[in-house]
Design a protein around this motif. Sequence first.
Motif, PDB file in Angstrom:
ATOM      1  N   SER A  99      -1.032  -5.031   3.403  1.00 60.03           N
ATOM      2  CA  SER A  99      -2.153  -5.719   4.039  1.00 60.03           C
ATOM      3  C   SER A  99      -2.370  -7.042   3.308  1.00 60.03           C
ATOM      4  O   SER A  99      -2.083  -7.155   2.118  1.00 60.03           O
TER       5      SER A  99
ATOM      6  N   GLN B 265      16.059   2.842   3.865  1.00 62.95           N
ATOM      7  CA  GLN B 265      17.307   2.940   4.615  1.00 62.95           C
ATOM      8  C   GLN B 265      18.448   2.524   3.700  1.00 62.95           C
ATOM      9  O   GLN B 265      18.368   1.497   3.032  1.00 62.95           O
TER      10      GLN B 265
ATOM     11  N   ILE C 138      11.054  -0.334   3.486  1.00 64.06           N
ATOM     12  CA  ILE C 138      10.041  -0.803   4.440  1.00 64.06           C
ATOM     13  C   ILE C 138       8.672  -0.406   3.891  1.00 64.06           C
ATOM     14  O   ILE C 138       8.397   0.774   3.675  1.00 64.06           O
ATOM     15  N   TYR C 139       7.853  -1.428   3.634  1.00 68.77           N
ATOM     16  CA  TYR C 139       6.545  -1.207   3.019  1.00 68.77           C
ATOM     17  C   TYR C 139       5.413  -1.317   4.038  1.00 68.77           C
ATOM     18  O   TYR C 139       5.512  -2.036   5.017  1.00 68.77           O
ATOM     19  N   LEU C 140       4.322  -0.633   3.738  1.00 66.05           N
ATOM     20  CA  LEU C 140       3.051  -0.840   4.415  1.00 66.05           C
ATOM     21  C   LEU C 140       2.281  -1.823   3.540  1.00 66.05           C
ATOM     22  O   LEU C 140       2.169  -1.625   2.328  1.00 66.05           O
TER      23      LEU C 140
ATOM     24  N   GLU D 145       0.801  -1.224   0.000  1.00 64.22           N
ATOM     25  CA  GLU D 145       0.000   0.000   0.000  1.00 64.22           C
ATOM     26  C   GLU D 145       0.831   1.269   0.000  1.00 64.22           C
ATOM     27  O   GLU D 145       0.311   2.343  -0.274  1.00 64.22           O
ATOM     28  N   GLY D 146       2.092   1.163   0.347  1.00 66.32           N
ATOM     29  CA  GLY D 146       2.930   2.354   0.372  1.00 66.32           C
ATOM     30  C   GLY D 146       4.299   2.039   0.935  1.00 66.32           C
ATOM     31  O   GLY D 146       4.573   0.920   1.365  1.00 66.32           O
ATOM     32  N   ILE D 147       5.148   3.036   0.923  1.00 70.94           N
ATOM     33  CA  ILE D 147       6.499   2.914   1.470  1.00 70.94           C
ATOM     34  C   ILE D 147       6.561   3.707   2.762  1.00 70.94           C
ATOM     35  O   ILE D 147       6.223   4.889   2.803  1.00 70.94           O
ATOM     36  N   LEU D 148       6.981   3.039   3.844  1.00 66.83           N
ATOM     37  CA  LEU D 148       7.124   3.699   5.135  1.00 66.83           C
ATOM     38  C   LEU D 148       8.509   4.319   5.298  1.00 66.83           C
ATOM     39  O   LEU D 148       8.677   5.284   6.031  1.00 66.83           O
ATOM     40  N   GLY D 149       9.502   3.742   4.628  1.00 62.12           N
ATOM     41  CA  GLY D 149      10.846   4.283   4.743  1.00 62.12           C
ATOM     42  C   GLY D 149      11.821   3.571   3.831  1.00 62.12           C
ATOM     43  O   GLY D 149      11.568   2.466   3.359  1.00 62.12           O
TER      44      GLY D 149
END
Length: 85
Positions: free
Chosen positions: A49, A32, A45-47, A26-30
Amino acid sequence: VECGDNHLKTALKETLEEAGLDVILEGILGIQCSLTKYGGRQRVIYLASPKDPDAKPKSVPDKVLCFHFAGRCFLFADGPLPRNL
């Protein structure tokens, strides 16, 4: 990320292998990035579900793999851990 793959494809494949879940990213949280004398690393790091809202992740890993790199021991559990670790 294996040769020929991209971050999205790898995230979907690894989540299925490690957690036993098909997911929707659903999206990218970060993101690194790190560089050491041993090489570079990029982590996304992905979001996500589960595609099936009733699906349950694996509760027992498949096997254990341990390797040494740069003076450290890395342990990956894909099954019940031996009691004598």
